[in-house]
Design an enzyme around this catalytic site. Structure first.
Site, mmCIF file in Angstrom:
data_model
loop_
_atom_site.group_PDB
_atom_site.id
_atom_site.type_symbol
_atom_site.label_atom_id
_atom_site.label_comp_id
_atom_site.label_asym_id
_atom_site.label_seq_id
_atom_site.Cartn_x
_atom_site.Cartn_y
_atom_site.Cartn_z
ATOM 1 N N LYS A 23 0.856 -1.202 0.000
ATOM 2 C CA LYS A 23 0.000 0.000 0.000
ATOM 3 C C LYS A 23 0.886 1.245 0.000
ATOM 4 C CE LYS A 23 -1.748 1.594 4.014
ATOM 5 N NZ LYS A 23 -1.433 3.003 4.314
ATOM 6 N N ASN A 24 1.914 1.239 0.857
ATOM 7 C CA ASN A 24 2.717 2.457 1.025
ATOM 8 C C ASN A 24 3.777 2.641 -0.042
ATOM 9 O OD1 ASN A 24 1.105 3.035 3.148
ATOM 10 N ND2 ASN A 24 2.572 2.442 4.740
ATOM 11 N N CYS A 122 -4.979 12.434 12.195
ATOM 12 C CA CYS A 122 -5.797 11.219 12.118
ATOM 13 C C CYS A 122 -5.741 10.587 13.498
ATOM 14 C CB CYS A 122 -5.268 10.281 11.035
ATOM 15 S SG CYS A 122 -3.815 9.389 11.534
ATOM 16 N N ARG A 410 -8.911 -0.441 4.491
ATOM 17 C CA ARG A 410 -8.026 0.596 3.954
ATOM 18 C C ARG A 410 -6.667 0.010 3.579
ATOM 19 N NH1 ARG A 410 -6.781 5.605 7.237
ATOM 20 N NH2 ARG A 410 -5.501 5.751 5.382
HETATM 21 C C1 EPZ Z 1 4.246 6.887 6.532
HETATM 22 O O1 EPZ Z 1 3.479 7.931 7.090
HETATM 23 C C2 EPZ Z 1 3.309 5.708 6.380
HETATM 24 N N1 EPZ Z 1 2.232 6.052 5.460
HETATM 25 C C3 EPZ Z 1 2.723 5.337 7.759
HETATM 26 O O2 EPZ Z 1 1.927 4.163 7.572
HETATM 27 C C4 EPZ Z 1 3.880 5.008 8.706
HETATM 28 O O3 EPZ Z 1 3.359 4.766 9.997
HETATM 29 C C5 EPZ Z 1 4.875 6.172 8.757
HETATM 30 O O4 EPZ Z 1 5.315 6.526 7.413
HETATM 31 C C6 EPZ Z 1 6.101 5.850 9.590
HETATM 32 O O5 EPZ Z 1 6.750 4.735 9.063
HETATM 33 C C7 EPZ Z 1 2.487 6.029 4.126
HETATM 34 O O6 EPZ Z 1 3.592 5.755 3.692
HETATM 35 C C8 EPZ Z 1 1.335 6.380 3.220
HETATM 36 P P1 EPZ Z 1 6.298 10.249 8.566
HETATM 37 P P2 EPZ Z 1 4.056 9.443 7.074
HETATM 38 O O7 EPZ Z 1 6.230 11.513 7.787
HETATM 39 O O8 EPZ Z 1 4.953 9.643 5.929
HETATM 40 C C9 EPZ Z 1 6.662 13.602 11.950
HETATM 41 C C10 EPZ Z 1 0.024 2.806 7.719
HETATM 42 O O9 EPZ Z 1 -0.432 2.218 8.730
HETATM 43 N N2 EPZ Z 1 6.497 14.545 10.840
HETATM 44 O O10 EPZ Z 1 7.425 9.319 8.320
HETATM 45 O O11 EPZ Z 1 2.900 10.359 7.254
HETATM 46 C C11 EPZ Z 1 5.395 12.804 12.208
HETATM 47 O O12 EPZ Z 1 4.539 13.516 13.088
HETATM 48 C C12 EPZ Z 1 0.510 4.231 7.832
HETATM 49 O O13 EPZ Z 1 0.159 2.284 6.594
HETATM 50 C C13 EPZ Z 1 6.545 15.911 11.095
HETATM 51 O O14 EPZ Z 1 6.713 16.337 12.230
HETATM 52 O O15 EPZ Z 1 4.933 9.448 8.404
HETATM 53 C C14 EPZ Z 1 5.919 11.529 12.815
HETATM 54 O O16 EPZ Z 1 6.135 11.719 14.208
HETATM 55 C C15 EPZ Z 1 0.193 4.842 9.196
HETATM 56 N N3 EPZ Z 1 6.395 16.786 10.042
HETATM 57 C C16 EPZ Z 1 7.271 11.334 12.133
HETATM 58 O O17 EPZ Z 1 7.619 12.606 11.585
HETATM 59 C C17 EPZ Z 1 6.217 16.337 8.747
HETATM 60 O O18 EPZ Z 1 6.116 17.173 7.824
HETATM 61 C C18 EPZ Z 1 7.266 10.309 11.007
HETATM 62 O O19 EPZ Z 1 6.230 10.658 10.121
HETATM 63 C C19 EPZ Z 1 6.172 14.937 8.515
HETATM 64 C C20 EPZ Z 1 6.332 14.068 9.575
#
Ligand code: EPZ
Length: 431
Positions: A23-24, A122, A410
């Protein structure tokens, strides 16, 4: 009409499960179709609700696409982005699935403008996108936020630059990488995410004519090009789905052959940890065999960016560790609210104490193993939590009814079908 899933307990998983496309990986690859005016063919795409949401957004923008179902758990999608007529990603679609923010980079890169709804948070956390926006600004985009929307423009096109992510961000890395591929000059991304899904996206973009190197490491270099051509690309296997079904074998005392990828490479830390917990892994052709040793040992888990323990397997692992012969500690360091499955697991008899911890981790769950789960009516709070409850229900004494099944759909396709081929029945009921 909400759907529920009824699950009889004490079932044992035993058989072969084909793992679907990630998915990702599919979500950024679909967004990448906006980068070319030629035909994009994506194979091994899992028919998931999230894929449907991304397609509906692309369709609103003018992307023409055809989905061909190749099996109950795999599809091929042909996309044409040769007549994009709308650069707006509206709130009513973006709120359904945050990863739609991934259209920001491609639209800016190819059309120099776009308006994308802020995704909002979310269930698992606030999920800011400041790194995405910071990366776009580093490439010369003008970003303004108004009425919950991101207004982005680059009238003179994007220019290559150096950008360091304050903390690792998966979709942040993907978004800025896609913005950089058509920028003028070289971009260097530091503290980039190293997930296999990033590597898959970069490999596909390179096949489309991009010049990307260093993907899979924490420093990615992108040499901008003037245009990208079409591609025929196979999406990598979903390592999170594979890990989820490996845990299904562990929690039910069964065995499963997971087919479709090099899971030892895709899940290094997870396999180490689950081996300590009593699962036995052995390599087979195009997959991995997972056998329960009959005992679940307690382990400590700390979620981390790849190649660390995946946060997306935390809830599922917790379900299994609730039945361990001792106490386990789970430290969730990525998402501030990714322990909502604790309340529902506790209603099934789990013994879990949750505490906020210091700056190294966001929340800590101390899981004391119990004899068994009791079936109960429970509800899913988010995607991965929903499957943790399915896993607990399969091992439980008695029957469980899981509500809010849309969370499960999802990120997991053909669950009933895949379980059925392994001697496990779960029944979807429409209420
Ligand atoms: C991706 O989300 C995945 N989704 C998530 O999978 C996964 O949990 C996550 O990476 C971590 O591995 C997809 O790839 C579509 P991040 P993403 O940006 O990219 C902070 C699932 O279950 N952050 O790596 O949104 C954030 O708050 C989903 O399939 C900022 O502060 O996660 C978090 O603490 C859930 N500012 C950390 O970084 C930003 O602009 C990692 O988030 C972006 C992120």
């Amino acid at each position: 009409m909400t759907e529920k899933i009824k699950i009889r307990g004490r079932q044992v998983l035993n058989g072969v499960i084909p793992i679907s496309g990630a998915k990702n990986a599919a979500l950024p690859l679909l967004a990448a179709s906006l980068l070319s005016s030629e035909k994009i063919l994506l194979k091994n795409v899992s028919p998931l609700a999230d894929v449907g949401t991304m397609l509906s957004l692309l369709g609103e923008m003018g992307v023409r696409y055809v989905v061909t179902d190749d099996s109950p758990y795999s599809s091929t999608i042909e996309l044409h982005a040769d007549s994009i007529n709308n650069f707006v990603a509206p709130y009513d679609i973006v709120k359904k699935m945050r990863a739609t923010i991934l259209v920001l980079g491609p639209l800016l890169s190819r059309f120099n403008e776009c308006t994308v709804s802020l995704p909002g948070g979310c269930a698992i956390g606030l999920r800011p996108v400041n790194y995405h926006l910071g990366g776009m600004e580093a490439l010369g985009a003008k970003i303004s936020l108004k009425d919950g929307y991101i207004y982005a423009e680059a009238p003179r096109g994007l220019k290559g630059a150096e950008f360091e992510f304050p903390t690792v961000s998966v979709t942040g890395t993907e978004n800025v990488m896609m913005a950089a591929v058509l920028a003028t000059g070289k971009t260097i991304l530091k503290n980039a995410a190293k997930e296999p899904e990033i590597v898959d996206l970069a490999s596909c973009l390179n096949k489309m004519g991009a010049i990307i190197s260093g993907h899979g490491s924490d420093t990615i270099e992108i040499q901008g090009v003037t245009s990208l051509h079409g591609v025929d690309y196979l999406v990598i296997a979903d390592r999170i789905e594979a890990g989820t079904y490996a845990i299904a074998a562990g929690i039910t005392g069964g065995r499963v052959d997971l087919i479709g990828g090099n899971f030892r490479e895709l899940l290094p830390c997870f396999i180490d940890k689950m081996t300590q917990a009593g699962l036995i892994f052995s390599d087979i052709d195009n997959g991995i065999r997972v056998i329960s040793s009959g005992t679940i040992h307690p382990i400590d888990i700390e979620t981390a960016p790849f190649p660390g323990f995946p946060t997306d397997l935390q809830a599922q692992s917790m379900a299994m560790l609730c039945l361990a012969d001792g106490t386990s500690n789970i430290y969730e360091t990525i998402w501030e609210n990714r322990l909502m499955h604790v309340a529902e697991l506790s209603r099934m008899g789990a013994e879990i104490k949750v505490s906020r911890c210091d700056q190294t981790c966001v929340c800590h769950a101390c899981v004391t193993g119990v004899e068994k789960f009791q079936g109960a009516p429970v509800f899913a709070t988010d995607l991965r939590a929903s499957f943790s409850l399915v896993l607990a229900a399969l091992a439980a004494e008695g029957e469980t009814v899981l509500d809010r099944v849309y969370h499960l759909d999802r990120g997991y396709c053909a669950v009933e079908h895949k379980f059925k081929t392994c001697g496990v029945t779960i029944e979807r009921i429409k209420k």
